[in-house]
Design an enzyme around this catalytic site. Structure first.
Site, mmCIF file in Angstrom:
data_model
loop_
_atom_site.group_PDB
_atom_site.id
_atom_site.type_symbol
_atom_site.label_atom_id
_atom_site.label_comp_id
_atom_site.label_asym_id
_atom_site.label_seq_id
_atom_site.Cartn_x
_atom_site.Cartn_y
_atom_site.Cartn_z
ATOM 1 N N ASN A 143 0.847 -1.406 -0.032
ATOM 2 C CA ASN A 143 -0.135 -0.067 0.131
ATOM 3 C C ASN A 143 0.871 1.228 -0.259
ATOM 4 O O ASN A 143 1.569 1.613 0.950
ATOM 5 C CB ASN A 143 -0.812 -0.143 1.131
ATOM 6 N N ARG B 134 -2.871 -2.133 -3.085
ATOM 7 C CA ARG B 134 -4.237 -1.382 -2.905
ATOM 8 C C ARG B 134 -4.089 -0.354 -4.033
ATOM 9 O O ARG B 134 -2.965 0.539 -4.022
ATOM 10 C CB ARG B 134 -4.171 -0.910 -1.599
ATOM 11 N N HIS C 298 -11.976 4.414 0.593
ATOM 12 C CA HIS C 298 -12.013 3.548 1.612
ATOM 13 C C HIS C 298 -13.071 2.351 1.490
ATOM 14 O O HIS C 298 -13.373 1.541 2.544
ATOM 15 C CB HIS C 298 -12.613 4.249 3.024
ATOM 16 N N ARG D 28 -8.177 17.582 5.872
ATOM 17 C CA ARG D 28 -9.372 17.752 4.655
ATOM 18 C C ARG D 28 -10.465 18.271 5.363
ATOM 19 O O ARG D 28 -10.764 17.913 6.493
ATOM 20 C CB ARG D 28 -9.406 16.530 4.228
ATOM 21 N N GLU E 168 -7.547 -4.024 6.231
ATOM 22 C CA GLU E 168 -7.692 -3.651 4.853
ATOM 23 C C GLU E 168 -6.590 -4.471 3.914
ATOM 24 O O GLU E 168 -6.974 -5.094 2.911
ATOM 25 C CB GLU E 168 -7.204 -2.310 4.186
#
Ligand code: AMP
Length: 403
Positions: A11, A92, A183, A244, A389
């Site tokens: 990832n 990913r 996500h 963010r 994940e």
């Protein structure tokens, strides 16, 4: 010890590479680590093996390929059996656009297609492809065994009324301007684990999944499928995040551009890197800092209040999308898994939906523990489930070659 069919999961961010070797059957992570500050003088790597932690500096300005070569030639040199046990590599990949939803074998053609999506995900997809190239170089014998798992994939089921912006339809038709959601790998894992927890098939599951980490998103899941999610064309839309801003009035950007004469890059930095918890608190994007200071620091308090207010609004709205069939709300991600405060403040606002918090259970659910945090009397359940994940990517990669 490892069996002979483990998966290396990669990832990549623009200056980082996360790796883990996973036994997809026992679901055990055999070795995991993180190379950071890639491209910078202070490039470094840390890893965990058999419960022990290690770290080392990398050569200054090391690339993603240098980091992965360090993994193969230095770290794995000490564990040759583990090295040989790697049968395939799962990546990913952030953005699959409208073309890729399912796990996909990485060929030159696929790389070319993902490169075409760079303009949709300029902060993520180029780094992901650097990871693919690094894996091809460091593991040449597995070149035909690299699989892409897309973070947008789980949201392929969004209906048009959820993915379209009310902009001229030609912008969607010509440029693919729509909501994609991110996500997805985490939300899928949470849905899968929640179905298991409730003892019902995934296809009967109706829930709200809250992934609250440095990035944050929330997904409404109906009959096991994503029907709405808070991130949109980019991961900037939706909830308040570490840096963010989440949802803002789009006309504000026009105003700020005129008022402050911001360049495109300055505007991007403003909404992606200087806003959210960091922007509101003026101190930190780290939720632990907000938790420790909100009682004495009014900016941290307001950051917390905006965070909770917006999260509760999304949950309320998403509950209405599930046609009276809400099985559970689940909290995951660094904040969702660890912050009893966030879970308590949110659930206390949800009594109208029939949630009743069990604060003892809530306090117990942290540091990797999962469990129900509502009372027996609660009309709906709320859970904490740590996300994984890497395991999803490993399982998809294994399934790809088993099929
Ligand atoms: P992630 O991106 O999933 O790694 O989550 C990172 C976020 O989780 C950061 O804002 C951390 O401050 C937050 N976090 C981690 N541990 C805790 C904790 N014990 N309490 C509150 N927030 C935490």
């Amino acid at each position: 010890m490892s069996k002979q069919h483990n998966i290396l999961v990669i990832n990549c961010g623009s200056s980082s590479l996360k790796f883990s070797i996973i036994d997809p059957h026992s679901e055990e992570s055999l070795l995991s680590g993180l190379a950071e500050c890639l491209g910078l003088a202070e490039a470094k790597i840390s890893w965990k093996y058999a419960g022990e932690k290690f770290n080392a500096p990398l050569a200054p300005h090391s690339t993603h390929t240098d980091a992965l070569t360090f993994v193969t030639d230095k770290i794995l040199a000490d564990y040759p059996q583990l090295k040989e046990s790697i049968q395939a590599i799962g990546h990913r990949i952030t953005h699959g656009g409208e073309k890729y939803h399912q796990p996909t074998l990485i060929t030159e053609e696929v790389i070319g297609e993902v490169e075409k999506l760079f303009e949709l995900a300029p902060l993520h997809n180029p780094a992901n492809i650097m990871g693919v190239r690094a894996a091809q170089t460091a593991f040449p014998h597995l070149k035909a065994k690299n699989v892409a798992v897309f973070d947008t994939g789980f949201h392929a089921t969004l209906p048009a009324h959820a993915y379209l912006y009310p902009l001229p339809i030609s912008l969607y038709e010509q440029y693919g301007i729509r909501r994609y959601g991110f996500h997805g790998i985490s939300h899928y894992y949470i849905a899968y684990k929640t179905a298991e927890q409730l003892g019902k098939p995934l296809s009967d599951l109706n829930m709200i999944s809250c992934h609250l980490g440095n990035g944050a998103s929330i997904t409404a899941i109906k009959n096991g499928e994503s029907i709405d999610t808070s991130m949109g064309f980019t991961p900037c839309e939706g909830l308040v995040m570490g840096t963010r801003c989440g949802d803002i009035d789009p006309a504000l950007l026009i105003y700020l551009k005129q008022k402050l004469d911001l360049s495109t890059e300055e505007t991007s930095n403003l909404i992606n890197k200087q806003s959210g918890l960091l922007g509101l608190s003026g101190s930190s994007s780290d939720f632990r800092y907000i938790t420790e200071h909100y009682e004495q620091d009014k900016n941290c308090r307001i950051a917390l209040e905006v965070y909770i207010h917006r999260l509760v609004k999304y949950i309320g709205a998403y509950a209405m999308l599930l046609d009276n069939q809400l099985d559970a709300i689940v909290f995951t991600g660094g904040i969702g898994e660890n912050s009893e405060l966030v879970r308590r403040l949110v659930l206390e606002k949800l009594t109208i939906l029939g949630f009743e918090l069990d604060q003892q259970r809530n306090l117990a659910a942290r540091f990797g523990n999962s469990g129900e945090i509502t009372t027996e009397k609660s009309l709906h359940s709320a859970y904490v489930i740590p996300t994984n994940e890497e395991l999803v990517i490993a399982k998809y990669t294994t399934a790809f070659f088993a099929a």
